[in-house]
Design a protein around this motif. Structure first.
Motif, PDB file in Angstrom:
ATOM      1  N   GLY A   2       0.021  16.708  26.954  1.00 49.94           N
ATOM      2  CA  GLY A   2       1.119  15.754  27.006  1.00 49.94           C
ATOM      3  C   GLY A   2       0.967  14.674  28.054  1.00 49.94           C
ATOM      4  N   SER A   3      -0.115  14.712  28.841  1.00 53.15           N
ATOM      5  CA  SER A   3      -0.322  13.679  29.853  1.00 53.15           C
ATOM      6  C   SER A   3      -0.644  12.349  29.176  1.00 53.15           C
ATOM      7  N   LYS A   4      -0.434  11.276  29.897  1.00 53.75           N
ATOM      8  CA  LYS A   4      -0.728   9.957  29.340  1.00 53.75           C
ATOM      9  C   LYS A   4      -2.239   9.794  29.212  1.00 53.75           C
ATOM     10  N   LEU A   5      -2.700   9.595  27.976  1.00 53.25           N
ATOM     11  CA  LEU A   5      -4.143   9.565  27.710  1.00 53.25           C
ATOM     12  C   LEU A   5      -4.442   8.546  26.614  1.00 53.25           C
ATOM     13  N   ALA A   6      -5.398   7.670  26.865  1.00 54.17           N
ATOM     14  CA  ALA A   6      -5.754   6.626  25.894  1.00 54.17           C
ATOM     15  C   ALA A   6      -7.258   6.590  25.694  1.00 54.17           C
ATOM     16  N   LEU A   7      -7.658   6.112  24.541  1.00 51.93           N
ATOM     17  CA  LEU A   7      -9.074   6.000  24.185  1.00 51.93           C
ATOM     18  C   LEU A   7      -9.456   4.543  24.016  1.00 51.93           C
ATOM     19  N   LEU A   8     -10.584   4.157  24.609  1.00 54.95           N
ATOM     20  CA  LEU A   8     -11.170   2.833  24.415  1.00 54.95           C
ATOM     21  C   LEU A   8     -12.660   3.017  24.146  1.00 54.95           C
ATOM     22  N   THR A   9     -13.298   2.008  23.551  1.00 53.48           N
ATOM     23  CA  THR A   9     -14.725   2.124  23.243  1.00 53.48           C
ATOM     24  C   THR A   9     -15.467   0.853  23.609  1.00 53.48           C
ATOM     25  N   GLN A  10     -16.751   1.024  23.815  1.00 54.39           N
ATOM     26  CA  GLN A  10     -17.645  -0.118  24.002  1.00 54.39           C
ATOM     27  C   GLN A  10     -17.568  -0.987  22.753  1.00 54.39           C
ATOM     28  N   THR A  11     -17.537  -2.291  22.912  1.00 48.11           N
ATOM     29  CA  THR A  11     -17.292  -3.166  21.757  1.00 48.11           C
ATOM     30  C   THR A  11     -18.424  -3.144  20.744  1.00 48.11           C
ATOM     31  N   THR A  12     -19.633  -2.792  21.177  1.00 48.46           N
ATOM     32  CA  THR A  12     -20.771  -2.808  20.256  1.00 48.46           C
ATOM     33  C   THR A  12     -20.913  -1.514  19.468  1.00 48.46           C
ATOM     34  N   LEU A  13     -19.956  -0.597  19.612  1.00 45.77           N
ATOM     35  CA  LEU A  13     -19.969   0.620  18.816  1.00 45.77           C
ATOM     36  C   LEU A  13     -19.075   0.423  17.598  1.00 45.77           C
ATOM     37  N   SER A  14     -19.461   1.012  16.483  1.00 43.41           N
ATOM     38  CA  SER A  14     -18.697   0.844  15.243  1.00 43.41           C
ATOM     39  C   SER A  14     -17.828   2.062  14.968  1.00 43.41           C
ATOM     40  N   VAL A  15     -16.954   1.926  13.973  1.00 41.59           N
ATOM     41  CA  VAL A  15     -16.105   3.041  13.552  1.00 41.59           C
ATOM     42  C   VAL A  15     -16.964   4.222  13.107  1.00 41.59           C
TER      43      VAL A  15
ATOM     44  N   GLN B  72      -8.997  16.553  18.236  1.00 33.78           N
ATOM     45  CA  GLN B  72      -8.818  18.006  18.144  1.00 33.78           C
ATOM     46  C   GLN B  72      -8.531  18.607  19.518  1.00 33.78           C
ATOM     47  N   ALA B  73      -9.223  18.086  20.539  1.00 35.68           N
ATOM     48  CA  ALA B  73      -9.043  18.622  21.889  1.00 35.68           C
ATOM     49  C   ALA B  73      -7.758  18.120  22.543  1.00 35.68           C
ATOM     50  N   PHE B  74      -7.410  16.861  22.253  1.00 35.09           N
ATOM     51  CA  PHE B  74      -6.248  16.225  22.873  1.00 35.09           C
ATOM     52  C   PHE B  74      -5.452  15.484  21.796  1.00 35.09           C
ATOM     53  N   PRO B  75      -4.667  16.201  20.999  1.00 32.14           N
ATOM     54  CA  PRO B  75      -3.980  15.609  19.843  1.00 32.14           C
ATOM     55  C   PRO B  75      -3.067  14.439  20.199  1.00 32.14           C
ATOM     56  N   TRP B  76      -2.659  14.339  21.432  1.00 31.49           N
ATOM     57  CA  TRP B  76      -1.730  13.281  21.844  1.00 31.49           C
ATOM     58  C   TRP B  76      -2.440  11.996  22.309  1.00 31.49           C
ATOM     59  N   ILE B  77      -3.755  11.980  22.322  1.00 32.57           N
ATOM     60  CA  ILE B  77      -4.486  10.811  22.819  1.00 32.57           C
ATOM     61  C   ILE B  77      -4.173   9.586  21.976  1.00 32.57           C
ATOM     62  N   GLU B  78      -3.962   8.462  22.626  1.00 27.89           N
ATOM     63  CA  GLU B  78      -3.653   7.209  21.935  1.00 27.89           C
ATOM     64  C   GLU B  78      -4.949   6.513  21.526  1.00 27.89           C
ATOM     65  N   MET B  79      -5.016   6.091  20.268  1.00 27.41           N
ATOM     66  CA  MET B  79      -6.217   5.493  19.714  1.00 27.41           C
ATOM     67  C   MET B  79      -6.375   4.030  20.149  1.00 27.41           C
ATOM     68  N   PRO B  80      -7.631   3.535  20.179  1.00 30.51           N
ATOM     69  CA  PRO B  80      -7.861   2.137  20.572  1.00 30.51           C
ATOM     70  C   PRO B  80      -7.373   1.183  19.494  1.00 30.51           C
ATOM     71  N   PRO B  81      -6.941  -0.013  19.885  1.00 33.34           N
ATOM     72  CA  PRO B  81      -6.546  -1.011  18.889  1.00 33.34           C
ATOM     73  C   PRO B  81      -7.737  -1.372  18.000  1.00 33.34           C
ATOM     74  N   LYS B  82      -7.501  -1.546  16.704  1.00 29.86           N
ATOM     75  CA  LYS B  82      -8.593  -1.912  15.803  1.00 29.86           C
ATOM     76  C   LYS B  82      -9.240  -3.219  16.215  1.00 29.86           C
ATOM     77  N   ALA B  83      -8.465  -4.072  16.859  1.00 33.26           N
ATOM     78  CA  ALA B  83      -8.988  -5.376  17.267  1.00 33.26           C
ATOM     79  C   ALA B  83     -10.092  -5.249  18.309  1.00 33.26           C
ATOM     80  N   ASP B  84     -10.219  -4.056  18.932  1.00 32.39           N
ATOM     81  CA  ASP B  84     -11.271  -3.878  19.929  1.00 32.39           C
ATOM     82  C   ASP B  84     -12.647  -3.699  19.299  1.00 32.39           C
ATOM     83  N   ILE B  85     -12.692  -3.368  18.039  1.00 35.48           N
ATOM     84  CA  ILE B  85     -13.980  -3.195  17.364  1.00 35.48           C
ATOM     85  C   ILE B  85     -14.603  -4.568  17.150  1.00 35.48           C
ATOM     86  N   CYS B  86     -15.782  -4.765  17.673  1.00 35.59           N
ATOM     87  CA  CYS B  86     -16.431  -6.066  17.578  1.00 35.59           C
ATOM     88  C   CYS B  86     -16.691  -6.409  16.110  1.00 35.59           C
ATOM     89  N   TYR B  87     -16.163  -7.542  15.688  1.00 35.78           N
ATOM     90  CA  TYR B  87     -16.331  -7.959  14.295  1.00 35.78           C
ATOM     91  C   TYR B  87     -17.809  -8.086  13.929  1.00 35.78           C
TER      92      TYR B  87
END
Length: 330
Positions: free
Chosen positions: A169-182, A194-209
């Motif tokens: 339940g702690s505040k937890l967010a996920l971000l990724t390097q822009t050159t990595l794909s989905v 699976q390990a941290f079901p409450w983790i907040e996913m990165p915005p789709k806009a962060d994925i480098c087009y």
């Protein structure tokens, strides 16, 4: 069937790379010839983009590439010689060092990378821990983690997930390097959820087009070819991944290789190959692609066609510091 070449589209320069290279070129073109003796017209921290041909070309035009700001002479600040930060971005510690030395900085960080930096700051200021998927030691990852080293936890794959420990339940967010794909991060993200079901996913806009578009094009390219050649340097994350994507898509049907330029081709790669696919990393100039086409033509691959792909119209304005530079040099 005639031996042929299929070019991926899109390929080569993305908007962030183009912006970074143009930044250095703009300074070189506007610099006066009365640069103090012993100084370069512009200094660039690290490789402006991860392509040795681009770096060598800019160096030949006068740009001096340094590993750290400590390698920039003190006289550069006194002479108002610009220092360019590469497209990969820098940590606050590097920015602070530049400020303390009075260096004239032109920040060519890709706007998509800069956005991730801002997200780290926002999350941490709001009490979050951040899990960051990236390549350890890559310039982009070093800069992002440097925003808050005690709160940003870098992992490279799902194998690293068990090493993470957060209270439920702690505040937890996920971000990724822009050159990595989905596709590239799917397994790691699944393990994190699976390990941290409450983790907040990165915005789709962060994925480098550019990353997504080029990988999609290479997948389609591989379906039509016996062999795929990716042009890009070994330290280019997106170029290496393009080769991996091609190999995955080809399976047992063919082979994929990464080269810096046409001079690295091996004749045995093309034994029994009728169709060769070509793509290039986001920091690769198209002239290297054309040189590869000519090298393959000399091997009998006479027909050249281009794969229809996504039309890219992304454009980033040049760093605002260049306007001040042009005014000073006018």
């Amino acid at each position: 069937m005639a031996q042929r070449i299929i070019l991926a589209d899109p390929r080569g320069f993305c908007a962030g790379v183009d912006r970074a290279i143009q930044s250095v070129q703009t300074i070189l073109q506007a610099s006066s010839r009365d640069i103090p003796e012993g100084l370069a017209p512009v200094y660039v921290r690290r490789q402006i983009v991860h392509n040795k041909h681009v770096v060598d070309d800019l160096h030949a035009q006068g740009a001096e590439f340094v590993q750290e700001l400590s390698d920039v002479p003190d006289a550069a600040a006194e002479a108002h010689i610009p220092v360019v930060f590469s497209a990969h971005g820098v940590s606050p510690a590097v920015q602070k060092e530049a400020d303390e030395r009075g260096l004239w900085i032109v920040d060519a960080t890709c706007p998509l990378v800069a956005k991730v930096h801002r997200e780290v700051v926002r999350f941490v200021n709001n009490g979050y821990e951040v899990v960051y998927i990236g390549h350890r030691g890559h310039d982009e990852a070093v800069g992002v983690v440097g925003e808050a080293p005690e709160h940003v936890h870098l992992i490279e794959s799902e194998a690293d997930v068990p090493s993470l420990h957060f209270e439920e339940g702690s505040k937890l967010a996920l971000l990724t390097q822009t050159t990595l794909s989905v596709d590239e991060t799917a397994g790691t993200i699944q393990a994190l959820q699976q390990a941290f079901p409450w983790i907040e996913m990165p915005p789709k806009a962060d994925i480098c087009y550019a990353t997504s578009n080029r990988q999609g094009a290479v997948k389609e390219l591989a379906r039509q070819c016996d062999c795929v050649i990716i042009i890009g340097s070994a330290n280019s994350s997106n170029s290496v991944r393009l080769m991996e994507v091609a190999r995955e898509a080809l399976g047992d049907r063919g082979r994929a290789y990464r080269i810096d330029d046409a001079g690295e081709l091996q004749d045995e790669w093309f034994e029994g190959v009728e169709t060769v696919g070509i793509s290039s990393g986001a920091s690769v100039p198209d002239e290297l692609v054309q040189q590869l086409v000519e090298a393959l033509r000399s091997r009998g691959y006479g027909d050249v066609e281009t794969l229809d792909g996504v039309r890219e119209n992304m454009h980033f304005v040049l760093p605002p510091q260049l306007k001040e530079f042009r005014k000073a040099r006018a």
